[in-house]
Design a protein around this motif. Structure first.
Motif, PDB file in Angstrom:
ATOM      1  N   LYS A  88     112.130  17.727  81.261  1.00 45.04           N
ATOM      2  CA  LYS A  88     110.628  17.209  81.170  1.00 45.04           C
ATOM      3  C   LYS A  88     110.033  17.199  82.630  1.00 45.04           C
ATOM      4  N   LEU A  89     110.199  16.726  83.797  1.00 46.15           N
ATOM      5  CA  LEU A  89     110.377  16.908  84.577  1.00 46.15           C
ATOM      6  C   LEU A  89     110.751  17.608  85.701  1.00 46.15           C
ATOM      7  N   SER A  90     111.586  18.458  85.300  1.00 48.77           N
ATOM      8  CA  SER A  90     111.322  19.393  86.231  1.00 48.77           C
ATOM      9  C   SER A  90     110.646  20.397  85.597  1.00 48.77           C
ATOM     10  N   ASP A  91     110.150  20.709  84.318  1.00 51.45           N
ATOM     11  CA  ASP A  91     109.333  21.165  84.401  1.00 51.45           C
ATOM     12  C   ASP A  91     107.680  20.530  84.819  1.00 51.45           C
ATOM     13  N   PHE A  92     107.287  19.823  85.502  1.00 45.99           N
ATOM     14  CA  PHE A  92     106.220  18.957  86.099  1.00 45.99           C
ATOM     15  C   PHE A  92     106.123  19.736  87.204  1.00 45.99           C
ATOM     16  N   GLY A  93     108.124  19.810  87.658  1.00 43.81           N
ATOM     17  CA  GLY A  93     108.225  20.088  88.845  1.00 43.81           C
ATOM     18  C   GLY A  93     107.815  21.720  89.201  1.00 43.81           C
ATOM     19  N   ARG A 114     105.722  23.164  87.606  1.00 46.21           N
ATOM     20  CA  ARG A 114     103.944  23.402  88.017  1.00 46.21           C
ATOM     21  C   ARG A 114     103.616  23.401  89.099  1.00 46.21           C
ATOM     22  N   VAL A 115     103.871  22.446  89.675  1.00 48.53           N
ATOM     23  CA  VAL A 115     103.880  22.155  91.003  1.00 48.53           C
ATOM     24  C   VAL A 115     104.184  22.819  91.961  1.00 48.53           C
ATOM     25  N   GLY A 116     105.687  23.914  92.071  1.00 45.07           N
ATOM     26  CA  GLY A 116     106.345  24.408  92.635  1.00 45.07           C
ATOM     27  C   GLY A 116     105.301  26.217  92.577  1.00 45.07           C
ATOM     28  N   ILE A 117     104.938  26.093  92.214  1.00 43.11           N
ATOM     29  CA  ILE A 117     104.281  27.641  91.605  1.00 43.11           C
ATOM     30  C   ILE A 117     103.255  27.370  92.577  1.00 43.11           C
ATOM     31  N   ARG A 118     101.633  26.676  92.297  1.00 47.52           N
ATOM     32  CA  ARG A 118     100.908  26.266  93.159  1.00 47.52           C
ATOM     33  C   ARG A 118     101.183  26.063  94.226  1.00 47.52           C
ATOM     34  N   GLN A 148     121.814   7.341  84.960  1.00 42.68           N
ATOM     35  CA  GLN A 148     122.271   8.604  85.285  1.00 42.68           C
ATOM     36  C   GLN A 148     121.246   9.318  84.968  1.00 42.68           C
ATOM     37  N   LEU A 149     119.881   8.354  84.960  1.00 45.07           N
ATOM     38  CA  LEU A 149     118.664   9.642  85.504  1.00 45.07           C
ATOM     39  C   LEU A 149     118.500  10.246  86.362  1.00 45.07           C
ATOM     40  N   SER A 150     118.393  11.172  87.129  1.00 47.94           N
ATOM     41  CA  SER A 150     117.969  11.706  88.128  1.00 47.94           C
ATOM     42  C   SER A 150     116.665  12.393  87.906  1.00 47.94           C
ATOM     43  N   CYS A 151     115.780  11.156  88.792  1.00 51.57           N
ATOM     44  CA  CYS A 151     114.694  11.624  89.328  1.00 51.57           C
ATOM     45  C   CYS A 151     114.076  12.200  90.391  1.00 51.57           C
ATOM     46  N   GLY A 152     114.965  13.319  90.827  1.00 55.28           N
ATOM     47  CA  GLY A 152     115.236  14.511  91.306  1.00 55.28           C
ATOM     48  C   GLY A 152     115.059  15.779  90.564  1.00 55.28           C
ATOM     49  N   ALA A 153     115.027  15.703  89.594  1.00 56.15           N
ATOM     50  CA  ALA A 153     114.933  16.797  88.351  1.00 56.15           C
ATOM     51  C   ALA A 153     113.292  17.057  88.993  1.00 56.15           C
ATOM     52  N   PHE A 154     112.370  16.241  88.919  1.00 56.37           N
ATOM     53  CA  PHE A 154     110.950  17.066  89.153  1.00 56.37           C
ATOM     54  C   PHE A 154     111.359  18.194  90.633  1.00 56.37           C
ATOM     55  N   ILE A 155     112.047  17.392  91.340  1.00 61.73           N
ATOM     56  CA  ILE A 155     111.868  18.341  93.549  1.00 61.73           C
ATOM     57  C   ILE A 155     112.954  19.101  92.380  1.00 61.73           C
ATOM     58  N   GLY A 156     114.062  19.025  91.787  1.00 57.13           N
ATOM     59  CA  GLY A 156     114.654  20.596  90.933  1.00 57.13           C
ATOM     60  C   GLY A 156     113.954  21.447  90.868  1.00 57.13           C
ATOM     61  N   ALA A 162     110.530  26.573  90.906  1.00 61.56           N
ATOM     62  CA  ALA A 162     109.612  27.604  90.658  1.00 61.56           C
ATOM     63  C   ALA A 162     109.718  28.472  92.251  1.00 61.56           C
ATOM     64  N   VAL A 163     109.751  27.962  92.853  1.00 59.17           N
ATOM     65  CA  VAL A 163     109.529  28.673  94.233  1.00 59.17           C
ATOM     66  C   VAL A 163     110.093  29.700  94.764  1.00 59.17           C
ATOM     67  N   LEU A 164     111.981  29.736  94.336  1.00 58.08           N
ATOM     68  CA  LEU A 164     112.434  30.655  94.261  1.00 58.08           C
ATOM     69  C   LEU A 164     112.180  31.841  93.550  1.00 58.08           C
ATOM     70  N   TYR A 165     111.621  31.347  92.186  1.00 58.32           N
ATOM     71  CA  TYR A 165     111.584  32.848  90.995  1.00 58.32           C
ATOM     72  C   TYR A 165     110.293  33.173  91.986  1.00 58.32           C
TER      73      TYR A 165
END
Length: 215
Positions: A74-79, A81-85, A157-165, A170-173
């Protein structure tokens, strides 16, 4: 699953958002949605607001998730959306009518331009994997999104950096370099919050890169 509380240790500082609002009311600056996109390069959101918003995102993701992996998704999905914009805005501002076709140029764009736009500075390192030719890594020694977040001990074990990932994926895609992106906590005594974004590129990307090599 119980829902732990996340705490944002928010730094005390004045908010640029408040100054923008006051200035607009006196006619000194137009509202943010009416400003020129090309000229709007200054930071508009304070670090305290950034940290508070991310803390709320974590709380929301926790309540909607069944486990750590689901929460990171879910954090990755949030990120994403931010990446595309963010990519749309950066291309409009800095790279009109230009599209890089080389992988290293695109990675450098993410490492520098994207990071500076979103986090106020470039990432700390960009490296190529030593074991697999399709892997690259971008590392940030002190990510802004996790700098003031205290994760509960039972979820270490949670990596909050998943948001950055998600942002990077998104930018790569959007640039035409599809890849599987994951975030990993690689903290050390010197940099306990260090996060590494691992990018594993699609075979089509590597084949295209080989086509650019001199024969």
């Amino acid at each position: 699953m119980s829902f732990p509380a996340y705490h944002a240790t928010v730094p005390v500082q004045s908010s640029p958002l408040q100054s923008v609002s006051r200035a607009s009311s006196h006619g000194r600056r137009p509202p943010i949605l009416e400003r020129n996109l090309v000229k709007g390069r200054s930071n508009e959101v304070s670090l305290s607001a950034y940290a508070f918003l991310f803390c709320e995102m974590l709380s929301y993701a926790t309540k909607k998730s069944s486990g750590i992996q689901d929460m990171e998704k879910k954090l990755s999905d949030f990120g994403y959306r931010v990446g595309i914009r963010s990519l749309e805005l950066l291309v409009f501002r800095d790279r009109p009518n230009r599209r890089d076709t080389r992988l290293l140029n695109t990675l450098s764009f993410i490492h520098t331009n994207v990071w500076k736009t979103l986090f106020g500075r470039a990432a700390d390192s960009l490296e190529k994997g030593t074991d697999n030719e399709d892997e690259y890594m971008i590392s940030d020694n002190e990510p802004n999104v996790t700098k003031f977040i205290a994760v509960p001990k039972d979820m270490n074990q949670l990596s909050c950096g998943a948001f950055i990932g998600g942002i990077v994926e998104a930018v790569l895609y959007g640039c035409g370099f599809p890849a599987k992106v994951s975030a990993h906590s690689t903290g050390s005594d010197q940099f306990p919050l260090r996060t590494t974004i691992l990018m594993k590129f699609d075979k089509s990307v590597l084949l295209r890169e080989k086509g650019f090599e001199p024969r």
